[in-house]
Every structure is written in C-alpha cells, then in structure tokens.
Design a protein around this motif. Structure first.
Motif, PDB file in Angstrom:
ATOM      1  N   ALA A 163      21.306-143.790   5.396  1.00  8.33           N
ATOM      2  CA  ALA A 163      21.033-142.515   4.723  1.00  8.33           C
ATOM      3  C   ALA A 163      19.562-142.434   4.295  1.00  8.33           C
ATOM      4  CB  ALA A 163      21.935-142.363   3.505  1.00  8.33           C
ATOM      5  N   LYS A 164      18.923-141.323   4.640  1.00  8.84           N
ATOM      6  CA  LYS A 164      17.492-141.175   4.345  1.00  8.84           C
ATOM      7  C   LYS A 164      17.190-141.245   2.853  1.00  8.84           C
ATOM      8  CE  LYS A 164      15.795-138.673   8.405  1.00  8.84           C
ATOM      9  NZ  LYS A 164      16.981-138.785   9.252  1.00  8.84           N
ATOM     10  N   ARG A 165      18.059-140.651   2.046  1.00 10.22           N
ATOM     11  CA  ARG A 165      17.749-140.635   0.613  1.00 10.22           C
ATOM     12  C   ARG A 165      18.012-141.973  -0.068  1.00 10.22           C
ATOM     13  NH1 ARG A 165      21.750-137.134  -3.155  1.00 10.22           N
ATOM     14  NH2 ARG A 165      23.677-138.257  -2.843  1.00 10.22           N
ATOM     15  N   SER A 166      18.567-142.941   0.669  1.00  2.28           N
ATOM     16  CA  SER A 166      18.784-144.263   0.064  1.00  2.28           C
ATOM     17  C   SER A 166      17.451-144.876  -0.378  1.00  2.28           C
ATOM     18  CB  SER A 166      19.503-145.202   1.040  1.00  2.28           C
ATOM     19  OG  SER A 166      18.703-145.486   2.167  1.00  2.28           O
ATOM     20  N   ARG A 167      16.380-144.564   0.348  1.00  5.03           N
ATOM     21  CA  ARG A 167      15.083-145.139   0.002  1.00  5.03           C
ATOM     22  C   ARG A 167      14.602-144.671  -1.366  1.00  5.03           C
ATOM     23  NH1 ARG A 167      10.694-147.848   1.470  1.00  5.03           N
ATOM     24  NH2 ARG A 167       8.681-147.062   0.779  1.00  5.03           N
ATOM     25  N   SER A 168      14.568-143.367  -1.586  1.00  7.70           N
ATOM     26  CA  SER A 168      14.085-142.852  -2.872  1.00  7.70           C
ATOM     27  C   SER A 168      15.021-143.254  -4.006  1.00  7.70           C
ATOM     28  CB  SER A 168      13.939-141.331  -2.825  1.00  7.70           C
ATOM     29  OG  SER A 168      15.184-140.718  -2.533  1.00  7.70           O
TER      30      SER A 168
ATOM     31  N   ASP B  16       7.374-152.118  -4.541  1.00  7.35           N
ATOM     32  CA  ASP B  16       6.483-152.428  -3.421  1.00  7.35           C
ATOM     33  C   ASP B  16       6.611-153.880  -2.969  1.00  7.35           C
ATOM     34  OD1 ASP B  16       5.311-149.955  -2.939  1.00  7.35           O
ATOM     35  OD2 ASP B  16       3.861-150.204  -4.558  1.00  7.35           O
ATOM     36  N   GLN B  17       7.153-154.713  -3.833  1.00  4.49           N
ATOM     37  CA  GLN B  17       7.352-156.125  -3.481  1.00  4.49           C
ATOM     38  C   GLN B  17       8.692-156.361  -2.791  1.00  4.49           C
ATOM     39  OE1 GLN B  17       4.779-158.369  -3.994  1.00  4.49           O
ATOM     40  NE2 GLN B  17       3.754-156.433  -4.535  1.00  4.49           N
ATOM     41  N   GLN B  18       9.467-155.289  -2.626  1.00  2.00           N
ATOM     42  CA  GLN B  18      10.775-155.375  -1.974  1.00  2.00           C
ATOM     43  C   GLN B  18      10.738-154.568  -0.674  1.00  2.00           C
ATOM     44  OE1 GLN B  18      12.733-157.342  -3.921  1.00  2.00           O
ATOM     45  NE2 GLN B  18      11.242-157.238  -5.582  1.00  2.00           N
ATOM     46  N   ASP B  19      11.622-154.887   0.257  1.00  2.00           N
ATOM     47  CA  ASP B  19      11.740-154.104   1.490  1.00  2.00           C
ATOM     48  C   ASP B  19      12.904-153.125   1.361  1.00  2.00           C
ATOM     49  OD1 ASP B  19       9.611-155.231   2.780  1.00  2.00           O
ATOM     50  OD2 ASP B  19      10.805-156.711   3.885  1.00  2.00           O
ATOM     51  N   ILE B  20      12.637-151.857   1.599  1.00  2.00           N
ATOM     52  CA  ILE B  20      13.672-150.820   1.563  1.00  2.00           C
ATOM     53  C   ILE B  20      13.611-150.101   2.907  1.00  2.00           C
ATOM     54  CG2 ILE B  20      14.568-148.812   0.350  1.00  2.00           C
ATOM     55  CD1 ILE B  20      12.818-149.748  -2.087  1.00  2.00           C
ATOM     56  N   ILE B  21      14.648-150.269   3.711  1.00  2.00           N
ATOM     57  CA  ILE B  21      14.603-149.841   5.110  1.00  2.00           C
ATOM     58  C   ILE B  21      15.702-148.824   5.393  1.00  2.00           C
ATOM     59  CG2 ILE B  21      14.821-150.628   7.503  1.00  2.00           C
ATOM     60  CD1 ILE B  21      13.826-153.396   6.471  1.00  2.00           C
ATOM     61  N   VAL B  22      15.309-147.682   5.939  1.00  2.00           N
ATOM     62  CA  VAL B  22      16.274-146.675   6.381  1.00  2.00           C
ATOM     63  C   VAL B  22      16.557-146.918   7.858  1.00  2.00           C
ATOM     64  CG1 VAL B  22      16.726-144.219   6.686  1.00  2.00           C
ATOM     65  CG2 VAL B  22      15.480-145.009   4.662  1.00  2.00           C
ATOM     66  N   MET B  23      17.719-147.473   8.145  1.00  2.00           N
ATOM     67  CA  MET B  23      18.071-147.847   9.520  1.00  2.00           C
ATOM     68  C   MET B  23      19.571-148.090   9.600  1.00  2.00           C
ATOM     69  SD  MET B  23      16.781-151.212  11.725  1.00  2.00           S
ATOM     70  CE  MET B  23      15.061-150.782  11.830  1.00  2.00           C
ATOM     71  N   ASP B  24      20.138-147.842  10.751  1.00  2.00           N
ATOM     72  CA  ASP B  24      21.520-148.222  10.998  1.00  2.00           C
ATOM     73  C   ASP B  24      21.629-149.747  10.831  1.00  2.00           C
ATOM     74  OD1 ASP B  24      23.825-149.221  12.573  1.00  2.00           O
ATOM     75  OD2 ASP B  24      24.050-147.128  13.165  1.00  2.00           O
ATOM     76  N   VAL B  25      22.569-150.188  10.026  1.00  2.00           N
ATOM     77  CA  VAL B  25      22.699-151.621   9.733  1.00  2.00           C
ATOM     78  C   VAL B  25      22.885-152.437  11.013  1.00  2.00           C
ATOM     79  CG1 VAL B  25      24.192-153.359   8.642  1.00  2.00           C
ATOM     80  CG2 VAL B  25      23.505-151.313   7.366  1.00  2.00           C
ATOM     81  N   PHE B  26      23.647-151.904  11.966  1.00  2.00           N
ATOM     82  CA  PHE B  26      23.907-152.651  13.201  1.00  2.00           C
ATOM     83  C   PHE B  26      22.633-152.783  14.034  1.00  2.00           C
ATOM     84  CE2 PHE B  26      27.847-150.776  11.751  1.00  2.00           C
ATOM     85  CZ  PHE B  26      28.680-151.879  11.745  1.00  2.00           C
TER      86      PHE B  26
END
Length: 398
Positions: free
Chosen positions: A253-258, A272-282
């Motif tokens: 989901a795109k809004r998961s990042r914000s 900023d020290q963490q990775d937050i990635i919008v992508m299909d988990v598979f």
C-alpha cells in the motif's frame, strides 16, 4: 417492538446449541426462509417446539445471527445490553488503570455475550464496530449504555457491513466532541498515532499488543529486522524501541510509507535511519534473495486473503510457501515471528504449516513462544473460532 421469529433447529445441531454454541448458521436451521428483517429476535426451538435459546437475526460472513441468552424469559432490551457491557467493562478495569496503556478492547463480541458487536477504547474515545445490519438495529441501546457510563470524549462507529459484507465508508462520528486526528495513544509505553475517522482500520491492531511487547523486550536488541505486510509499521516501532540495529518495513500500500514515518516520528525515532519500502512482499523476497540480504528477525503478519495485480494470496493454502521464502532470508539462529488472524483453522494446523515449510527446506527449528488473543479480547469457550489470532515465535536453528 421487535419482530419475533421461531426457528426450528435440525436434530443433529440441537445439542450443540443446548451446550452454548453462539453462532446461528444457515445449515443448522430447518426453516431459514422464515427470516425476514434483520434485527428480528429469534427463538431457536427443537423438534418438539421446545425453547432452546434466543438471539437476533443479522447476516455477516460467519452466519445469520447470534444467540444472546438461553433464558426464555430474558428480554433483549436496554437492561440486557447494559448488563453485558458493564460486566465487560468491569473485567477491563486493570486496563483503564494502566498508566502505560490507554488503547484496548472493551467489548469483544460473542466473547462478552453479544456476537457482531465490538467496542474499543482509545484514550477517552470509544469506537463501536457493527458487523451486521441486525446488530446495528440495537444502536440506540448500546449508545445509551455508554452515555450512562459517561466519562468519554467522543463515540465513533465502524459499519462493517453492506450487501457484500464490506465496510461502509461514511461519516464515522456518532456523538461528543469531534476529535482532531491523529490522536496519540499509549501501549506498554510505546505510542501510536490513530485515526478513528478514517475508514475501517485506525492505524494499529490492538490484538497484537502482547506480540509487540515481546518484540521490544525480548527479540529486537541489536537485530536487523524485516517487517513484512507492515501496514503502519507498528512491529517496526516495537523493534526500534527494543534496540534493533535497523528495521525494514515492506508493504504494497502506497500510504504505508507516510503512515510508518508518522509512527516512527511520534516515538522520537529518526525514520531516515530505517528502510520503509512500498513493494509487493513477494517481490521483495525475490529482491532480497538476489541481493543476498539476510535478517536476524522477520515478522510475517499477512492478511488472511489478499489480491494484487500479480497474484492472489490465501493464508489457508499459501502460508507454508511464505514461510519457505522467509527461511531463505533469515540468518541461522534468527527468529521468524509467524502470525495469522485466519479463523478458519486453529493453532494445531498453523503449527503444521511451520513444520511442513521447514521440513521441505530441510532446516531445523524450535518454537520459542506462542501467542493468541490478549486478555481484553475475551473469547467464548463454546466458540473456539473466536480465538482467531495465532502467533508463533520460531527460531531457525543453524
């Protein structure tokens, strides 16, 4: 005045209802066509027309309604709702008094005696969820109970029904003073931003409270953590507050990042020290394998059913393959936190999924802990399906 409908129970179901089973299913009824208006009072009767139990008609994905009492003379009125809700609230007094937690479930459906109805508490705000049009016809009684209790700021509601059993997205405000969102709630000393006016999901799943605490207190320190199907990143927050070296949150989901950035921020963590990635988990699993990425702790909490442009996922049939993908990117002696809220199977079958996956990968493992619903999510002992949450903390043995 509510309509009363007599329903005859098929012979092979009679003992089940006499012993306290609460869900009224179509399969159990000899005359289901007698049902007309949702919200009607139902009298269940045996082959000799003898009273068994009383409930209401309300269609939801689980069945056609719920048993409310086995007492023929008990009225389903304001006093009934008041007694049930007050009993439930009295059981949660330790939560009301907990200075580190102010978000919890006050009333948990059939576990507290009224299937199809839940009430959650968020620091002075109540959120009522109605799971059928039938239970929604009792709205006035439920609101009146909360009014008599007083000591709340606002009541919001979630209508989790329509002709297809989906969430009805309209104004969730019921009464009180409209909130300014997000409100910041506490859970075991962690903080979460929640939106009670923004659709079916508010920003944090209260049933995972014990698991988040375990991650923070026992599993995250100095670990490289991957949180899949991360939603608003609540497990990542717990890991970061527990001293994780780094967290990676992945959700389609795109809004998961914000939303995840917001949750890190309200906890004073530099996102900023963490990775937050919008992508299909598979797709992320494939990417991680290509890049030879490995994690010390992986959290798996997929939806029971999900469909994207590329694939359809169902925990009931696809969980073992999900575990196999996870094993490949988990360090030796790393930990996988495997979770599901699918109510169609129990913990025994879930453990079989784990065993099957590790066996096929020829990897040994050890179950360190298991979790089900926390104590505020009261469960009816005659309806084990209500205890839907299954979480296993699994160590991959190197």
């Amino acid at each position: 005045m509510k309509q009363v409908i007599d329903l005859n129970i098929k012979g092979n179901f009679i003992e089940k209802y006499k012993s306290g089973y609460p869900l009224i299913s179509k399969d159990s009824l000899a005359n289901p066509n007698a049902l007309t208006d949702e919200g009607s009072i139902i009298h269940l009767k045996d082959n000799n027309n003898q009273f068994i139990a009383k409930g209401y008609y309300g269609k939801q994905n689980k069945g056609l309604g719920w048993v409310l009492t086995q007492k023929q003379g008990e009225k389903i009125d304001f006093t009934f709702f008041k007694t049930k809700i007050l009993t439930a609230i009295n059981k949660r007094q330790s939560y009301y008094k907990d200075e580190k937690t102010n978000a919890f479930r006050v009333f948990n459906g059939e576990g507290d005696g009224i299937g199809g109805l839940t009430i959650d508490y968020f620091d002075g705000y109540y959120v009522i969820s109605w799971y059928s049009e039938g239970i929604y016809t009792f709205k006035e009684q439920v609101i009146r109970v909360l009014d008599e209790l007083g000591d709340y700021q606002t009541i919001y509601e979630k209508k989790r029904f329509d002709t297809k059993g989906k969430y009805i997205d309209d104004d969730d405000f019921v009464k009180g003073v409209r909130g300014e969102f997000p409100i910041i709630v506490k859970e075991n000393g962690m903080t979460f931003a929640v939106y009670l006016n923004d659709g079916a999901m508010v920003g944090v799943f209260l049933d995972q409270r014990d698991v988040r605490k375990a991650i923070r207190d026992r599993y995250a320190k100095d670990k490289n953590v991957l949180n899949t199907f991360s939603y608003t990143g609540a497990f990542s927050i717990a890991a970061a507050l527990g001293g994780a070296e780094k967290t990676t949150s992945v959700d389609l989901a795109k809004r998961s990042r914000s939303k995840t950035i917001e949750q890190f921020s309200v906890n004073g963590i530099d996102f900023d020290q963490q990775d937050i990635i919008v992508m299909d988990v598979f797709d992320y699993f494939k990417y991680a394998k290509r890049k030879n990425l490995k994690f010390d702790l992986v959290v798996l909490d997929p939806p029971s059913f999900a469909r994207s442009k590329k694939r359809t996922f169902s925990t009931a049939k696809d969980y073992p393959s999900l575990i196999k993908d996870t094993i490949e990117i988990t360090e030796n002696d790393g930990v996988i936190i495997a979770s599901t809220n699918n109510a169609t199977f129990g913990m025994k079958k879930f453990k079989k999924f784990i065993k099957e996956a590790f066996s096929e990968m020829n990897v040994k493992y050890k179950i360190l802990e298991e979790f089900s619903l926390p104590t505020d999510f009261q469960v009816d002992r005659d309806f084990p399906q209500g205890n839907y949450l299954k979480v296993l903390v699994v160590k991959k043995l190197g």
